[in-house]
Design a protein around this motif. Sequence first.
Motif, PDB file in Angstrom:
ATOM      1  N   ASN A   1       2.872 -26.731  13.890  1.00 17.17           N
ATOM      2  CA  ASN A   1       3.008 -26.085  12.438  1.00 17.17           C
ATOM      3  C   ASN A   1       3.131 -27.417  11.245  1.00 17.17           C
ATOM      4  N   VAL A   2       4.072 -28.107  11.559  1.00 17.77           N
ATOM      5  CA  VAL A   2       4.142 -29.404  10.684  1.00 17.77           C
ATOM      6  C   VAL A   2       3.047 -30.211  10.452  1.00 17.77           C
ATOM      7  N   VAL A   3       2.583 -30.638  11.760  1.00 25.56           N
ATOM      8  CA  VAL A   3       1.109 -31.313  11.622  1.00 25.56           C
ATOM      9  C   VAL A   3       0.156 -30.656  10.663  1.00 25.56           C
ATOM     10  N   ASN A   4       0.026 -29.429  10.986  1.00 23.04           N
ATOM     11  CA  ASN A   4      -1.160 -28.434  10.007  1.00 23.04           C
ATOM     12  C   ASN A   4      -0.664 -28.590   8.664  1.00 23.04           C
ATOM     13  N   LEU A   5       0.736 -28.442   8.210  1.00 24.46           N
ATOM     14  CA  LEU A   5       1.035 -28.397   7.086  1.00 24.46           C
ATOM     15  C   LEU A   5       0.943 -29.738   6.404  1.00 24.46           C
ATOM     16  N   LEU A   6       1.196 -30.790   6.818  1.00 19.62           N
ATOM     17  CA  LEU A   6       0.797 -32.134   6.254  1.00 19.62           C
ATOM     18  C   LEU A   6      -0.652 -32.221   6.162  1.00 19.62           C
ATOM     19  N   ILE A   7      -1.628 -31.663   7.149  1.00 17.11           N
ATOM     20  CA  ILE A   7      -3.228 -32.199   6.900  1.00 17.11           C
ATOM     21  C   ILE A   7      -3.395 -31.392   5.887  1.00 17.11           C
ATOM     22  N   ASP A   8      -3.041 -29.989   5.748  1.00 14.99           N
ATOM     23  CA  ASP A   8      -3.457 -29.009   4.640  1.00 14.99           C
ATOM     24  C   ASP A   8      -2.970 -29.529   3.214  1.00 14.99           C
ATOM     25  N   ASN A   9      -2.000 -30.417   3.115  1.00 11.34           N
ATOM     26  CA  ASN A   9      -1.559 -30.877   2.030  1.00 11.34           C
ATOM     27  C   ASN A   9      -1.819 -32.409   1.673  1.00 11.34           C
TER      28      ASN A   9
ATOM     29  N   GLN B   1      -4.806 -38.768  10.811  1.00 14.09           N
ATOM     30  CA  GLN B   1      -4.066 -38.656  11.991  1.00 14.09           C
ATOM     31  C   GLN B   1      -2.554 -38.672  11.662  1.00 14.09           C
ATOM     32  N   VAL B   2      -1.784 -37.762  12.488  1.00 12.65           N
ATOM     33  CA  VAL B   2      -0.541 -37.368  12.213  1.00 12.65           C
ATOM     34  C   VAL B   2       0.257 -37.820  13.446  1.00 12.65           C
ATOM     35  N   ASN B   3       1.250 -38.844  13.497  1.00  8.01           N
ATOM     36  CA  ASN B   3       1.796 -39.121  14.669  1.00  8.01           C
ATOM     37  C   ASN B   3       3.402 -39.108  14.451  1.00  8.01           C
ATOM     38  N   TYR B   4       4.289 -38.706  15.564  1.00  7.42           N
ATOM     39  CA  TYR B   4       5.680 -38.923  15.336  1.00  7.42           C
ATOM     40  C   TYR B   4       6.056 -40.342  15.920  1.00  7.42           C
ATOM     41  N   LEU B   5       6.834 -41.123  15.369  1.00  8.78           N
ATOM     42  CA  LEU B   5       6.889 -42.606  15.184  1.00  8.78           C
ATOM     43  C   LEU B   5       7.938 -42.885  16.769  1.00  8.78           C
TER      44      LEU B   5
ATOM     45  N   GLU C   1      -4.146 -33.997   0.278  1.00  9.63           N
ATOM     46  CA  GLU C   1      -4.705 -34.388  -1.147  1.00  9.63           C
ATOM     47  C   GLU C   1      -3.291 -34.629  -2.120  1.00  9.63           C
ATOM     48  N   LEU C   2      -2.479 -33.454  -2.014  1.00  9.79           N
ATOM     49  CA  LEU C   2      -1.204 -33.498  -2.844  1.00  9.79           C
ATOM     50  C   LEU C   2      -0.451 -34.634  -2.398  1.00  9.79           C
ATOM     51  N   LEU C   3      -0.280 -34.829  -1.181  1.00 13.00           N
ATOM     52  CA  LEU C   3       0.423 -36.013  -0.527  1.00 13.00           C
ATOM     53  C   LEU C   3      -0.066 -37.431  -1.054  1.00 13.00           C
ATOM     54  N   THR C   4      -1.334 -37.601  -1.163  1.00  5.01           N
ATOM     55  CA  THR C   4      -1.953 -38.853  -1.744  1.00  5.01           C
ATOM     56  C   THR C   4      -1.699 -39.189  -2.936  1.00  5.01           C
ATOM     57  N   ASN C   5      -1.640 -38.169  -3.805  1.00  5.00           N
ATOM     58  CA  ASN C   5      -1.336 -38.121  -5.143  1.00  5.00           C
ATOM     59  C   ASN C   5      -0.185 -38.283  -5.836  1.00  5.00           C
ATOM     60  N   HIS C   6       0.753 -38.284  -5.159  1.00  2.00           N
ATOM     61  CA  HIS C   6       2.215 -38.389  -5.423  1.00  2.00           C
ATOM     62  C   HIS C   6       2.888 -39.495  -4.560  1.00  2.00           C
ATOM     63  N   ILE C   7       3.496 -40.271  -5.193  1.00  2.00           N
ATOM     64  CA  ILE C   7       4.503 -41.105  -4.409  1.00  2.00           C
ATOM     65  C   ILE C   7       5.410 -40.449  -3.531  1.00  2.00           C
ATOM     66  N   TYR C   8       6.257 -39.604  -3.940  1.00  6.20           N
ATOM     67  CA  TYR C   8       7.097 -38.785  -3.187  1.00  6.20           C
ATOM     68  C   TYR C   8       6.842 -37.397  -3.439  1.00  6.20           C
ATOM     69  N   GLN C   9       6.998 -36.686  -2.202  1.00 10.43           N
ATOM     70  CA  GLN C   9       6.752 -34.941  -2.262  1.00 10.43           C
ATOM     71  C   GLN C   9       7.590 -34.285  -1.286  1.00 10.43           C
ATOM     72  N   SER C  10       7.952 -33.195  -1.558  1.00  9.18           N
ATOM     73  CA  SER C  10       8.959 -32.359  -0.666  1.00  9.18           C
ATOM     74  C   SER C  10       8.018 -31.126  -0.337  1.00  9.18           C
ATOM     75  N   LEU C  11       7.997 -31.045   0.930  1.00 15.81           N
ATOM     76  CA  LEU C  11       7.362 -29.580   1.391  1.00 15.81           C
ATOM     77  C   LEU C  11       8.168 -28.742   2.224  1.00 15.81           C
ATOM     78  N   ASP C  12       8.214 -27.376   1.888  1.00 13.26           N
ATOM     79  CA  ASP C  12       9.151 -26.358   2.861  1.00 13.26           C
ATOM     80  C   ASP C  12       8.120 -25.564   3.717  1.00 13.26           C
ATOM     81  N   TYR C  13       8.948 -25.505   4.944  1.00 11.61           N
ATOM     82  CA  TYR C  13       8.201 -24.511   6.020  1.00 11.61           C
ATOM     83  C   TYR C  13       9.120 -23.859   6.581  1.00 11.61           C
ATOM     84  N   ASN C  14       8.628 -22.845   7.220  1.00 11.95           N
ATOM     85  CA  ASN C  14       9.599 -21.668   7.681  1.00 11.95           C
ATOM     86  C   ASN C  14      11.041 -22.216   8.363  1.00 11.95           C
ATOM     87  N   SER C  15      10.994 -23.388   8.860  1.00 14.31           N
ATOM     88  CA  SER C  15      12.143 -23.686   9.607  1.00 14.31           C
ATOM     89  C   SER C  15      12.683 -25.049   9.479  1.00 14.31           C
TER      90      SER C  15
END
Length: 121
Positions: free
Chosen positions: A38-46, A24-28, A48-62
Amino acid sequence: MKDIKKLANILNADVILIDIATKQVNYLDESTNNSNKNVVNLLIDNIELLTNHIYQSLDYNSGHILTCHVNEESIVCFSFKYDDPLSTSGADVKIMDRFFRHRELPDSENFSKPGFQLKTA
């Protein structure tokens, strides 16, 4: 979470919390109108990547998202939009980089004090 919201405000970013178990993804900030599917989908799609790293950076179109896996249940995300004048300068990335390289974050009330500086690791 109050300190996380303060940090997001300082960085001019939206803060998003991911519950790893339920995906579940929530804006605080409940008052934000910036909820972006799009941001929510990007986070959900990734997730596994996010849970395997302490810090991560993701780029999207905007924009881009910096994530921090804070415990076994949660990931905190800071979302920066490219159309935001402060985000285009890259200052937010430099600030976050300094936080990530620092072993202990200072108390949030010190962020706004004149002359405040992070110690280097």
